[in-house]
Design an enzyme around this catalytic site. Structure first.
Site, PDB file in Angstrom:
ATOM      1  N   GLU A 228       0.482  -0.982   0.061  1.00 27.87           N
ATOM      2  CA  GLU A 228      -0.156   0.170   0.329  1.00 27.87           C
ATOM      3  C   GLU A 228       0.515   1.808   0.415  1.00 27.87           C
ATOM      4  O   GLU A 228       1.211   1.415   0.986  1.00 27.87           O
ATOM      5  CB  GLU A 228      -1.013  -0.267   1.033  1.00 27.87           C
ATOM      6  CG  GLU A 228      -1.974   1.126   1.571  1.00 27.87           C
ATOM      7  CD  GLU A 228      -2.949   0.941   2.451  1.00 27.87           C
ATOM      8  OE1 GLU A 228      -2.857  -0.054   2.758  1.00 27.87           O
ATOM      9  OE2 GLU A 228      -4.000   2.067   2.346  1.00 27.87           O
TER      10      GLU A 228
ATOM     11  N   LYS B 172      -8.369 -16.041  15.131  1.00 27.48           N
ATOM     12  CA  LYS B 172      -8.005 -15.821  13.778  1.00 27.48           C
ATOM     13  C   LYS B 172      -9.981 -15.270  13.376  1.00 27.48           C
ATOM     14  O   LYS B 172      -9.995 -15.076  12.444  1.00 27.48           O
ATOM     15  CB  LYS B 172      -8.157 -16.376  12.695  1.00 27.48           C
ATOM     16  CG  LYS B 172      -6.018 -16.472  13.057  1.00 27.48           C
ATOM     17  CD  LYS B 172      -5.553 -18.013  12.240  1.00 27.48           C
ATOM     18  CE  LYS B 172      -4.325 -17.751  12.522  1.00 27.48           C
ATOM     19  NZ  LYS B 172      -3.624 -18.965  12.453  1.00 27.48           N
TER      20      LYS B 172
ATOM     21  N   ASP C 178       1.911 -14.170  11.831  1.00 23.98           N
ATOM     22  CA  ASP C 178       1.322 -14.858  11.151  1.00 23.98           C
ATOM     23  C   ASP C 178      -0.436 -13.674  10.643  1.00 23.98           C
ATOM     24  O   ASP C 178      -0.585 -13.554  12.036  1.00 23.98           O
ATOM     25  CB  ASP C 178       0.084 -15.814  12.570  1.00 23.98           C
ATOM     26  CG  ASP C 178      -1.208 -16.662  11.747  1.00 23.98           C
ATOM     27  OD1 ASP C 178      -0.991 -16.288  10.687  1.00 23.98           O
ATOM     28  OD2 ASP C 178      -1.375 -18.027  12.529  1.00 23.98           O
TER      29      ASP C 178
ATOM     30  N   HIS D 251     -11.510  26.526   4.702  1.00 27.23           N
ATOM     31  CA  HIS D 251     -10.247  28.179   4.734  1.00 27.23           C
ATOM     32  C   HIS D 251     -10.663  28.299   3.276  1.00 27.23           C
ATOM     33  O   HIS D 251     -10.829  29.405   2.994  1.00 27.23           O
ATOM     34  CB  HIS D 251      -8.349  27.407   4.187  1.00 27.23           C
ATOM     35  CG  HIS D 251      -7.868  27.426   5.706  1.00 27.23           C
ATOM     36  ND1 HIS D 251      -6.755  27.229   6.169  1.00 27.23           N
ATOM     37  CD2 HIS D 251      -8.829  27.899   7.092  1.00 27.23           C
ATOM     38  CE1 HIS D 251      -6.297  26.885   7.899  1.00 27.23           C
ATOM     39  NE2 HIS D 251      -7.952  26.763   8.039  1.00 27.23           N
TER      40      HIS D 251
END
Lengths: 402, 402, 402, 402
Positions: free
Chosen positions: D98, D227, D302, D397
């Site tokens: 990523e 998990k 893992d 802004h």
């Protein structure tokens, strides 16, 4: 002051609506209040005002009293259960406005009786209160949690000094950043015990504040967790964790529910397990809250705690051709002393069950009440699952008949 | 038959306890039932039997009637709210056994009034029912879901043919393996609408079964999800999703709650947001269920649906030095027609609020009731947060005074 | 600059560690970085530095590059699945460090092949992004939500102007007090699509801000919900919702798993359904995340999205004496273009599956990848459930043999 | 056998694809496997085959090996943290595809360094395994749970006999109908410890089966919970529960994040707290899984356990004008011995951090790794919240400039 004087005084802004009991007995005050609001709103308080007890007995339970809500009360049973505390058949009153609920639970109770009764056990018993403290940083949080783990005895001493009956069973620290939550769990015997737990915890918090860097922010930090749908209750329990089960022969399933063990097991798996899983639910059951709510209302429990009583898992399996079904409610908060249990219809209802007041040994009445409600709720599960499953069979039969 | 004959008949096994209404009017039947159980259990049913209405009016709501549960009813208000349906000040009756609840909510209402009232809106309105179907495999599941998405019109036609008022708003399919769940959402106007939704959905299911490979297993597959703590309700809503908010100046916070906007905001963040997060909760609030339960009980709502009414998020922030607080209840299931709303004390309570019966336009009475309950629950949140925050301040003050 | 010059420059504070690529090619920069850190930390970067591609190809994917992590990659299959997009047998590469995982999934794949293959379908496809807006009060929130519902077309036009492929499928508003969340759902074809969704949503937000009183606070408001365990994803899906199932004869169950359909169904119910229910879980499965993670790592998916890929429900039932099992993953975020899919080992892995790059029609490659991963994960479920169930049988057998 | 012989043998059905290592060394086997699949699928395995280690070293971690996935690895830091185990600045390698992730975390680390470092603590440490047992009924369930509570010592003795390092810390029974779940919690020192916990629990289960009426159904009953996104982990923890926090002055917030403490606190409340609440989430954070996943991949953890590592709560508040922010990860499962930590790039990465292998005292290396990952994840939270908040300021802004 009499009713008219009270009304005048409020209308002339000399008294406020909630101050009437300071100047008259509770029945007169309530009557004046009805008269004032009737005029304002064109409401007829005929039935609300026709309650069957002296208003004074309700003073610990209500303010600004108008009268009473009246909810139809039916009865189911006998509920037959071999429990840790409960034993033998008992009638259970249910107050509800949902037509067919009493009949449905009653049908389940009949099936359970025919099957020679259910088995039930209270698996855990701990009313909790979990204050939240502010600390400087995670180092202080860690230090505070460690101190608490090492000083449960001191906390118990302080907590138990505030109560005749309660016993501190456990204190579990949870840390989130600069927040330290301490979940205190008490055996509160026959009381539902939230007030007892709150007062005892407040005393323990003073020790924590004086011995650690933690500052109390709120006596309840929502890890208790009271009247909110929370996984901590469905996992760890709150109040009583109670399980009931029954094995019903294939013949009896067909007689009482017009369906088969297989069809009930399938409906339970697809609806209560898989459906609840997909719904992101903590309630893996059909309608446990119905029975819990109706029993709570009849017996003077805190009806907002129906929220916690819905944390329940129903299982149904075919065993050797018969139906095995169970219900486990993780956080059933019940008491037979204190709160609403002293009110007239409520204490009569507890009498009907045979669990009014403190038990011998202490806690056994509340245990028994928990086991009976859970068994009745199991009956309600069986009855609704049976109805769902047999409708389906019915439509299948029609289809075959075409 | 008269009371004694009924009692004899049951004792001689000629009648069963639930069959008495077939042979006598409802009051006589209930009296006989009390007499029978009193004898068995040594219970005095004096107050349970002293209800203020004819038992016959409760026949749609109860079976095996013994009498009525009587719960003290107080009143809070005026609740001042600028709503989508609600407008102007209204009194709200609350039935409860929890001492101090009415007073606490009332204190919050006073603060809201002083702040010139709350704002409230019904954000969504859909009573849901979600049957579960069995299919052969995931290909058939996919096919069924696609058919449903393409044929919502046909399902609406079938569903709406069963009802005068209900409108089908949406049908959403969810698939888990060989299970297809269809979540039907209806606008049921002033009715809470569960029965309406169930009957309409049953009709729609027949179309689904005839046009797709899916076979109905259970009319409710728990994605509805009724009376269970479920994320699908807290996310997507059920019944009405209602929000209320208020901005209270610093001065008024100090006057009414003896604390500061900052302290309330801090207590809310640590308890209602962070604490609830850690608890794995769907209820990010302090005690919304208390107000919802008491209002439901007073006004004839289904009290088991308090479970769903606890799916609520409270926010509290400091805005320009003042306090801004909001409450959003995602699944508030209320009605002003049907169910328990027709019972005597309940309909009087609805009269007091000014929302008895169907609204004009249809749905507006239930909307108004929802907005008022939500505003009162917001008042309850403010009051409890204030109490928690000021206790803390108090102890801080004591500390400083040492 | 060469390696030594880069090292000198950093040591003399003329360059910072992350600026090296501005002065040298990516391989040289990475080498210098390794040399600098090796000196500081006494680390041998021998293997990290021995990657099999030019560092420049990874520039869109990494900063401050040291080299590459190398994770062993195995292969399972052929995976045999009749899918909406997938068809015919395919090998699936899995990268993992967990010994026995590949063998276990492979055993499940063999059983599925012997059973003539699985069936799979993509049930839903929508990559989501959900900004949060601030409004003045709940009235403004209601107004904003209503505007959005009425103007989805305008939002779609703005959103789709930013992308060649993406299509806006739905925008759902959610309100909490003064927060408005808008959940945008896109068909992003063969891209996983999070960047596409973010850019498109940003454009749509400008319309919302200009036409309503809402002010954007954050482009992601966590109702997306990306890389967090969230019920909104397990209920409504994110990325692709994919289901796969298979029916395996009793004989094959015994051959491949040394156990019976009944034992596997029982283990699934007690562990994956009841156990997960009690755990407060959104993952009603045994180890789906293992297969998803290994496939994601091999094929260049975003491995943090394994979090969402664990939202999965496994069912297992006995059907006519055989085993029926299904797996439904609600939020499987996969793509075959963009992100990590272009990297060398990752694109080779996609080649092996036959889904590298854009599909014809668009989206079909990502659909196929989703169906194959879900089928392999189902294989993994079968294999682990079989192992658990047969161990139990084994111990039962030993017991009998005593 | 050489590569060609292996290829021939498979093509002639004399060997199966997963049997090659029985007849050749691991590198040759992998090469043959690539050659076979390349022919079948027209895939070029050039980079997958160009891994930087001997295949034999990966044999405990993979089957059916093809080669290796190569994922770009960058580095962030120094991470400056005052921890229970960690101390002083450390570099942390992150492997990811990523783009911008490493840069973003690195920016947060710089801000933390400028603020003189974070504080971190391991709050709890227990790797869990929770088998599920079948019993006859709820009476037997209650009896079994009671036996377990009374015999933790015996279970510890059996469990600890299977391991050199592990210590049984706690066994908690949970009952649902005829299911008994026992959650065993171990201190597994520097190992992530799942295998250790599984083996030790298996031994303890034998005692339970021999001394109680309970029969083991599955060694994992999903209350572990491994998990899967589960509240039991977010509440009670699994592996290590780690918290980190930092206070950053207003000036530094402006310098590093171009925004204010107030804007970051607001974004955190609306997104991470309220948004996650509405989403039904267990992850009240922005993107903790990103940092956890990248660190897990680099260091041989893992990666499927990223699921559990996403159970994290981020807080951000304004304190005396500065920013206080914290991150608490409830279930971070890390180890520095065993599993994938021995592989070449992974052990080099652990060397870079200075935590390769067993610590002194045992457990301290894994503690340190946990504290560093949590601090880096906090840095990632700050950086993303800052980006979201400053974008908003930017648009504000622009608006003012109109």
């Amino acid at each position: 002051m009499d009713t008219d004087s009270l009304v005048d005084a409020v209308e002339n802004d000399e008294l406020r609506l909630h101050e009437l009991e300071q100047h008259a007995d509770a029945d007169v005050a309530a009557k004046a209040r009805r008269q004032l609001l009737a005029g304002d709103t064109d409401t007829d308080f005929e039935t609300i005002g026709e309650y069957g007890f002296e208003a004074a007995v309700a003073e610990p339970n209500i303010e600004n009293m108008l009268g009473a809500a009246q909810v139809p009360m039916g009865v189911v049973g006998p509920v037959t259960v071999d429990g840790g505390a409960a034993g033998g058949p008992t009638y259970l009153p249910l107050a509800t406005t949902e037509g067919a609920l009493v009949a449905s639970v009653n049908r389940g109770c009949a099936a359970i009786r025919a099957a020679e009764g259910a088995t039930a056990r209270v698996l855990k018993n701990a009313m909790t209160r979990a204050p939240v403290f502010r600390v400087e940083d995670v180092a202080a949080a860690s230090e505070t949690a460690a101190w608490v783990r090492d000083n449960v005895d001191r906390l118990a001493e302080a907590a138990e000094a505030t109560t005749n009956h309660g016993e501190l069973r456990e204190v579990t620290p949870y840390v989130v950043g600069d927040n330290v939550f301490l979940r205190f769990g008490y055996d509160t015997k026959d009381a539902m015990g939230m007030n007892m737990a709150t007062i005892a915890t407040e005393a323990a918090c003073e020790i924590v504040e004086s011995e650690t860097p933690a500052e109390l922010v709120a006596l309840s930090g929502n890890l208790c967790s009271d009247k909110k749908p929370a996984a901590i209750n469905s996992i760890e329990g709150r109040g009583r964790t109670v399980a009931a089960d029954v094995q019903i022969s294939r013949d009896l399933v067909e007689t009482y529910f017009k369906t088969t063990p297989e069809a009930i097991a399938e409906a339970n798996t697809r609806k209560n397990l898989v459906g609840s899983a997909k719904a992101g639910s903590l309630g893996f059951n059909a309608h446990v809250a119905n029975t819990v709510a109706a029993a709570f209302l009849a017996t003077g429990q805190d009806i907002a705690q129906v929220v916690d009583g819905a944390n329940a898992i129903t299982t149904a399996d075919v065993r050797d051709g018969d139906l095995y079904a169970s219900l486990t409610i993780s956080s059933l908060e019940v008491g037979t002393v204190g709160g609403g249990t002293k009110l007239p219809t409520q204490s009569e209802a507890l009498d009907l069950i045979g669990v009014r007041g403190g038990g011998d040994p202490p806690g056994s009445n509340a245990d028994e009440l928990g086991e009976i409600i859970t068994t009745a709720a199991l009956a309600g599960e069986l009855s609704l699952l049976g109805a769902l499953a047999s409708n389906h069979l019915a439509s299948a039969h029609e289809e075959l008949g075409r």
